[in-house]
Design an enzyme around this catalytic site. Structure first.
Site, mmCIF file in Angstrom:
data_model
loop_
_atom_site.group_PDB
_atom_site.id
_atom_site.type_symbol
_atom_site.label_atom_id
_atom_site.label_comp_id
_atom_site.label_asym_id
_atom_site.label_seq_id
_atom_site.Cartn_x
_atom_site.Cartn_y
_atom_site.Cartn_z
ATOM 1 N N ALA A 227 -30.964 -39.405 -2.883
ATOM 2 C CA ALA A 227 -30.793 -39.515 -1.448
ATOM 3 C C ALA A 227 -31.750 -38.561 -0.734
ATOM 4 C CB ALA A 227 -29.349 -39.205 -1.067
ATOM 5 N N GLN B 135 -31.484 -35.863 1.036
ATOM 6 C CA GLN B 135 -31.277 -34.441 0.764
ATOM 7 C C GLN B 135 -30.934 -34.196 -0.705
ATOM 8 O OE1 GLN B 135 -31.740 -31.645 2.511
ATOM 9 N NE2 GLN B 135 -32.612 -32.832 4.189
ATOM 10 N N SER B 136 -31.649 -34.858 -1.577
ATOM 11 C CA SER B 136 -31.353 -34.797 -3.009
ATOM 12 C C SER B 136 -31.651 -33.427 -3.611
ATOM 13 C CB SER B 136 -32.168 -35.858 -3.744
ATOM 14 O OG SER B 136 -32.036 -35.716 -5.143
ATOM 15 N N ASN B 137 -30.616 -32.801 -4.170
ATOM 16 C CA ASN B 137 -30.812 -31.582 -4.955
ATOM 17 C C ASN B 137 -31.568 -31.891 -6.247
ATOM 18 O OD1 ASN B 137 -29.190 -29.954 -3.154
ATOM 19 N ND2 ASN B 137 -27.393 -30.939 -4.047
ATOM 20 N N VAL C 297 -33.880 -34.240 -6.805
ATOM 21 C CA VAL C 297 -35.321 -34.409 -6.582
ATOM 22 C C VAL C 297 -35.988 -33.047 -6.435
ATOM 23 C CG1 VAL C 297 -37.051 -35.233 -4.935
ATOM 24 C CG2 VAL C 297 -35.173 -36.740 -5.633
#
Length: 336
Positions: free
Chosen positions: A73, A75-77, A79
């Site tokens: 998503a 705000q992907s942690n 990624v």
């Protein structure tokens, strides 16, 4: 469970601390509460994905990859940590960011984790919600391969059997910490999304015959769907570990009462949980995962599911960088 059989690179600071939350325990008046500080894994502000990436990136290197490809998503942690792992090891990182949250203001797609993705040199593209994002990532990998790159595609959250080995290892680490201090753990509580963290814990504890209940607080899927996803991956991970028996479906517990309007969507309980832990313990949670996970823990204490006399460990999966993308929920100046 002999994890040295699997390729692994060192990316994090382990073991992460196991800390008793004295103030929170007193405030809630229920079980003794401990935090497993996987927000302190050290890779690009830390988080739970670092454990998974140690095995996934090792597999990528063993296959001769020069590029990591993944998705998450906005705000992907995951990624953010994948991009950091790539930088650490001299790899390129390409990512697809799904617009699952579109109502948090104009800065949502440039603040928090996205800003850190920029700093890390991650090459990312946005996708609208509703696509099969793992399939989109595979298609991106195929395109890069056609251009002469050697991509290694990591599923969302790093949640496949190789990635879940990271939380089988965490289960062993946590049991060792508890044994060293004479602490009997009754239950683990954590936010569960792409299933890899909970599946790895369930498989690892099953491998050790450790009678600790794992309670997942879903941040997206309905209860039955989450249990199905976790159980399937837990069994696949157990098979990879070489276990002769598989975890029972009854070993997977999930609650979906704390999702609220949807993934990444704020709830009053999440906001209150983040404010409570900050004010009582000086620890920051995140709005998407650990904030809702802690809201679940608080609710389970109030409902009597978690009781006085029990020792409960909350696994802090990190992600506080996302707070800056949700600043309107917490900023006194903006509230005024």
């Amino acid at each position: 469970m002999h994890l040295a059989r699997f390729n692994r690179v060192s990316l994090g600071h382990f073991p992460t601390p196991l800390e008793r939350m004295d103030n929170l325990t007193r405030r809630l008046g229920g079980p003794d509460i401990y935090l497993k500080r996987d927000d302190c894994t050290g890779l690009a502000t830390g988080g739970n994905k670092t454990r998974k990436l140690e095995f996934l990136v090792a597999d990528a290197l063993a296959q001769g990859a020069d590029t990591l490809v993944t998705q998450g998503a906005t705000q992907s942690n995951h990624v953010r940590q994948t991009a950091a792992a790539a930088r650490r090891l001299g790899l390129e990182c390409h990512a697809l960011l799904e617009r699952r949250v579109t109502n948090m203001g104009g800065g949502y797609e440039s603040a928090g984790n996205v800003l850190l993705d920029d700093l890390l040199g991650c090459i990312y593209e946005f996708r609208d919600e509703g696509l099969d994002m793992n399939a989109e990532a595979e298609a991106l990998g195929a395109d890069l391969r056609a251009r002469g790159r050697k991509p290694y595609v990591i599923p969302g959250g790093g949640s496949n059997p190789i990635g879940a080995l990271g939380y089988a290892r965490c289960a062993a680490e946590l049991v060792q910490q508890a044994d060293d201090r004479g602490l009997k753990i009754d239950k683990l509580v954590h936010a569960t999304g792409s299933a890899g963290t909970q599946a790895g814990l369930v498989a690892g504890l099953h491998a050790m015959s450790a009678p600790i209940d794992v309670l997942g607080i879903s941040v997206r899927a309905a209860r039955d769907k989450q249990i199905q996803n976790v159980h399937k991956l837990a069994c696949e991970t157990a098979e990879l570990l070489g276990l002769t028996s598989m975890p029972a479906r009854e070993q997977v517990v999930a609650f979906d009462e704390y999702v609220g309007p949807g993934y990444g969507q704020p709830t009053p309980e999440m906001v209150a949980a983040i404010q409570l832990l900050a004010s009582e313990e000086g620890i920051f949670l995140d709005p998407v995962y650990s904030g809702k996970g802690m809201a679940g823990l608080i609710g389970l204490v109030r409902d009597g599911v978690l009781k006085q006399g029990e020792n409960v460990v909350f696994i802090h999966t990190g992600g506080s960088a996302a707070l800056f993308a949700y600043r309107d929920l917490f900023s006194r100046q903006r509230a005024a």
